[in-house]
Motif scaffolding. Structure first.
Motif, PDB file in Angstrom:
ATOM      1  N   ILE A   1      18.783 -11.970   3.159  1.00  0.00           N
ATOM      2  CA  ILE A   1      18.961 -13.169   1.997  1.00  0.00           C
ATOM      3  C   ILE A   1      17.409 -13.495   1.404  1.00  0.00           C
ATOM      4  O   ILE A   1      17.511 -13.702   0.100  1.00  0.00           O
ATOM      5  N   LYS A   2      16.606 -13.249   2.263  1.00  0.00           N
ATOM      6  CA  LYS A   2      15.306 -13.588   1.657  1.00  0.00           C
ATOM      7  C   LYS A   2      14.839 -12.562   0.570  1.00  0.00           C
ATOM      8  O   LYS A   2      13.980 -12.966  -0.246  1.00  0.00           O
ATOM      9  N   LEU A   3      15.483 -11.436   0.294  1.00  0.00           N
ATOM     10  CA  LEU A   3      15.373 -10.529  -0.767  1.00  0.00           C
ATOM     11  C   LEU A   3      15.875 -10.855  -2.026  1.00  0.00           C
ATOM     12  O   LEU A   3      15.646 -10.085  -3.009  1.00  0.00           O
ATOM     13  N   LEU A   4      16.983 -11.884  -2.118  1.00  0.00           N
ATOM     14  CA  LEU A   4      17.615 -11.989  -3.349  1.00  0.00           C
ATOM     15  C   LEU A   4      16.658 -13.049  -4.068  1.00  0.00           C
ATOM     16  O   LEU A   4      15.281 -13.494  -3.831  1.00  0.00           O
ATOM     17  N   SER A   5      16.973 -13.253  -5.434  1.00  0.00           N
ATOM     18  CA  SER A   5      16.081 -13.997  -6.316  1.00  0.00           C
ATOM     19  C   SER A   5      16.317 -15.444  -5.809  1.00  0.00           C
ATOM     20  O   SER A   5      17.032 -15.878  -4.859  1.00  0.00           O
ATOM     21  N   HIS A   6      15.425 -16.322  -6.422  1.00  0.00           N
ATOM     22  CA  HIS A   6      15.301 -17.765  -5.992  1.00  0.00           C
ATOM     23  C   HIS A   6      16.752 -18.460  -5.966  1.00  0.00           C
ATOM     24  O   HIS A   6      17.111 -19.145  -5.475  1.00  0.00           O
ATOM     25  N   PHE A   7      17.254 -18.140  -7.186  1.00  0.00           N
ATOM     26  CA  PHE A   7      18.656 -18.685  -7.599  1.00  0.00           C
ATOM     27  C   PHE A   7      19.701 -18.466  -6.587  1.00  0.00           C
ATOM     28  O   PHE A   7      20.384 -19.147  -6.011  1.00  0.00           O
ATOM     29  N   GLY A   8      19.711 -17.029  -6.357  1.00  0.00           N
ATOM     30  CA  GLY A   8      20.733 -16.304  -5.409  1.00  0.00           C
ATOM     31  C   GLY A   8      20.517 -17.058  -3.854  1.00  0.00           C
ATOM     32  O   GLY A   8      21.269 -17.237  -3.053  1.00  0.00           O
ATOM     33  N   TYR A   9      19.313 -17.085  -3.712  1.00  0.00           N
ATOM     34  CA  TYR A   9      18.766 -17.533  -2.352  1.00  0.00           C
ATOM     35  C   TYR A   9      19.250 -18.780  -1.941  1.00  0.00           C
ATOM     36  O   TYR A   9      19.908 -19.222  -0.935  1.00  0.00           O
ATOM     37  N   PHE A  10      19.060 -19.804  -2.599  1.00  0.00           N
ATOM     38  CA  PHE A  10      19.507 -21.198  -2.686  1.00  0.00           C
ATOM     39  C   PHE A  10      21.054 -21.271  -2.916  1.00  0.00           C
ATOM     40  O   PHE A  10      21.626 -22.266  -2.116  1.00  0.00           O
ATOM     41  N   LEU A  11      21.618 -20.688  -3.732  1.00  0.00           N
ATOM     42  CA  LEU A  11      23.156 -20.616  -3.740  1.00  0.00           C
ATOM     43  C   LEU A  11      23.861 -20.051  -2.690  1.00  0.00           C
ATOM     44  O   LEU A  11      24.750 -20.823  -2.254  1.00  0.00           O
ATOM     45  N   ILE A  12      23.319 -18.904  -1.928  1.00  0.00           N
ATOM     46  CA  ILE A  12      23.834 -18.551  -0.519  1.00  0.00           C
ATOM     47  C   ILE A  12      23.737 -19.875   0.649  1.00  0.00           C
ATOM     48  O   ILE A  12      24.433 -19.925   1.333  1.00  0.00           O
ATOM     49  N   LEU A  13      22.718 -20.456   0.430  1.00  0.00           N
ATOM     50  CA  LEU A  13      22.460 -21.397   1.522  1.00  0.00           C
ATOM     51  C   LEU A  13      22.860 -22.671   1.247  1.00  0.00           C
ATOM     52  O   LEU A  13      23.472 -23.434   2.266  1.00  0.00           O
ATOM     53  N   ILE A  14      23.282 -22.946  -0.180  1.00  0.00           N
ATOM     54  CA  ILE A  14      23.470 -24.161  -0.236  1.00  0.00           C
ATOM     55  C   ILE A  14      25.028 -24.418  -0.478  1.00  0.00           C
ATOM     56  O   ILE A  14      25.939 -25.239  -0.082  1.00  0.00           O
ATOM     57  N   ALA A  15      25.813 -23.552  -1.271  1.00  0.00           N
ATOM     58  CA  ALA A  15      27.076 -23.539  -1.782  1.00  0.00           C
ATOM     59  C   ALA A  15      27.868 -23.492  -0.519  1.00  0.00           C
ATOM     60  O   ALA A  15      28.915 -24.336  -0.323  1.00  0.00           O
ATOM     61  N   PRO A  16      27.762 -22.692   0.716  1.00  0.00           N
ATOM     62  CA  PRO A  16      28.692 -23.021   1.659  1.00  0.00           C
ATOM     63  C   PRO A  16      28.531 -24.073   2.483  1.00  0.00           C
ATOM     64  O   PRO A  16      29.686 -24.617   3.172  1.00  0.00           O
ATOM     65  N   VAL A  17      27.686 -24.750   2.629  1.00  0.00           N
ATOM     66  CA  VAL A  17      27.128 -25.773   3.190  1.00  0.00           C
ATOM     67  C   VAL A  17      28.119 -26.979   2.522  1.00  0.00           C
ATOM     68  O   VAL A  17      28.922 -27.805   2.907  1.00  0.00           O
ATOM     69  N   VAL A  18      27.858 -27.109   1.010  1.00  0.00           N
ATOM     70  CA  VAL A  18      28.592 -28.196   0.225  1.00  0.00           C
ATOM     71  C   VAL A  18      30.072 -27.968   0.500  1.00  0.00           C
ATOM     72  O   VAL A  18      30.803 -29.002   0.644  1.00  0.00           O
ATOM     73  N   LEU A  19      30.472 -26.828   0.075  1.00  0.00           N
ATOM     74  CA  LEU A  19      31.965 -26.613   0.052  1.00  0.00           C
ATOM     75  C   LEU A  19      32.361 -26.783   1.576  1.00  0.00           C
ATOM     76  O   LEU A  19      33.556 -27.150   1.687  1.00  0.00           O
ATOM     77  N   GLY A  20      31.605 -26.494   2.540  1.00  0.00           N
ATOM     78  CA  GLY A  20      32.276 -26.805   3.911  1.00  0.00           C
ATOM     79  C   GLY A  20      32.361 -28.276   4.318  1.00  0.00           C
ATOM     80  O   GLY A  20      33.022 -28.560   5.036  1.00  0.00           O
ATOM     81  N   GLY A  21      31.143 -28.841   3.531  1.00  0.00           N
ATOM     82  CA  GLY A  21      31.344 -30.289   3.606  1.00  0.00           C
ATOM     83  C   GLY A  21      32.698 -31.064   3.070  1.00  0.00           C
ATOM     84  O   GLY A  21      33.187 -32.020   3.702  1.00  0.00           O
ATOM     85  N   LEU A  22      33.028 -30.550   1.811  1.00  0.00           N
ATOM     86  CA  LEU A  22      34.237 -31.006   1.201  1.00  0.00           C
ATOM     87  C   LEU A  22      35.617 -30.540   1.960  1.00  0.00           C
ATOM     88  O   LEU A  22      36.236 -31.375   2.188  1.00  0.00           O
TER      89      LEU A  22
END
Length: 267
Positions: free
Chosen positions: A225-246
């Motif tokens: 995951i650290k090899l991704l672009s900054h956008f991809g890095y934060f997207l993969i870390l943030i999106a599942p958390v937010v969707l999981g919260g919903l």
């Protein structure tokens, strides 16, 4: 090693965009067209086959047809997510094929584009008929989903996680069936109760436990995951958390509703 994989991912993206430049745009257009087709077919078929449909108010009919679109999309994307994530060898443990986070194919990319087309269509309907088809939580869910889908589609990165999360769509047909049963006056029927229990179980597995698997997989493969672009890095870390919260928020509501229905049925 990190530099090697970064160069490898960049070259893969360039080759992909050069060889298949038509896939993203074509697939999104196909998704939008398919949504419109299902909407029109729903109006036609329901008007002929279901007598209750013609008695519904205009907004109820629109929501009925909108839910027909989401049901078809859910069945389509769930079947293909199971195949691509577990049935095919695209995301197998074969280390010779490179990091799992950077694997993609023409088929996997096309399917993501179709799903983007669906979310675009559904989001457009939510805004057009607001607030009848959903509130801001649905808008947030759709925007995050489209961001993750578009990133995975355009870059070929993170598609495995995208398909795992898309498996949560397996709960959609049950949710829509619950609404249909309520719309035709079958809220006190046995089918309504059984469907409620089924929703609870599928939601628990697909939107709670499965997301825990995603978090664990992200932890194990964090070096990739650290090899991704900054956008991809934060997207993969943030999106599942937010969707999981919903998902947890909705799961609490589903659990309360099921308990209330079962208690009323017992009385």
């Amino acid at each position: 090693m990190i530099t090697y994989y970064q160069n490898w991912a960049t070259q893969l993206l360039k080759e992909y965009l050069f060889e298949y430049p038509w896939v993203p745009c074509t697939s999104v257009v196909c998704g939008i067209f398919a949504c419109r087709l299902v909407y029109n077919l729903s109006q036609l078929i329901n008007g002929i086959c279901f007598k209750h449909y013609s008695t519904l108010p205009k907004m109820k009919k629109i929501e009925w047809d909108n839910r027909a679109i989401s049901t078809v999309h859910a069945i389509f994307i769930t079947a293909l997510s199971i195949y691509l994530a577990f049935g095919s060898d695209l995301y197998s443990d074969d280390l010779q094929r490179g990091p799992i986070l950077f694997r993609s194919s023409t088929l996997s990319t096309f399917i993501l584009g179709v799903s983007v087309g669906y979310f675009l269509s559904d989001l457009a309907m939510i805004f057009w008929f607001r607030p009848s088809l959903g509130g801001m939580e649905y808008v947030l869910h759709h925007l995050l989903s489209m961001a993750a889908l578009a990133y995975a589609m355009l870059t070929g990165s993170g598609q495995f996680y995208t398909y795992i999360v898309l498996l949560s769509e397996i709960t959609t047909p049950g949710i829509n069936l619950r609404w249909y049963l309520d719309a035709v006056g079958m809220k006190k029927s046995k089918a309504y109760v059984v469907n409620g229990v089924a929703i609870f179980l599928t939601w628990l597995v697909a939107r709670v436990l499965l997301f825990m698997y995603v978090y664990f997989h992200i932890y194990v493969h964090y070096e990739q995951i650290k090899l991704l672009s900054h956008f991809g890095y934060f997207l993969i870390l943030i999106a599942p958390v937010v969707l999981g919260g919903l998902n947890l928020m909705w799961f609490v509501k589903i659990t309360k509703g099921m308990i209330k229905t079962l208690s009323a049925k017992k009385d």
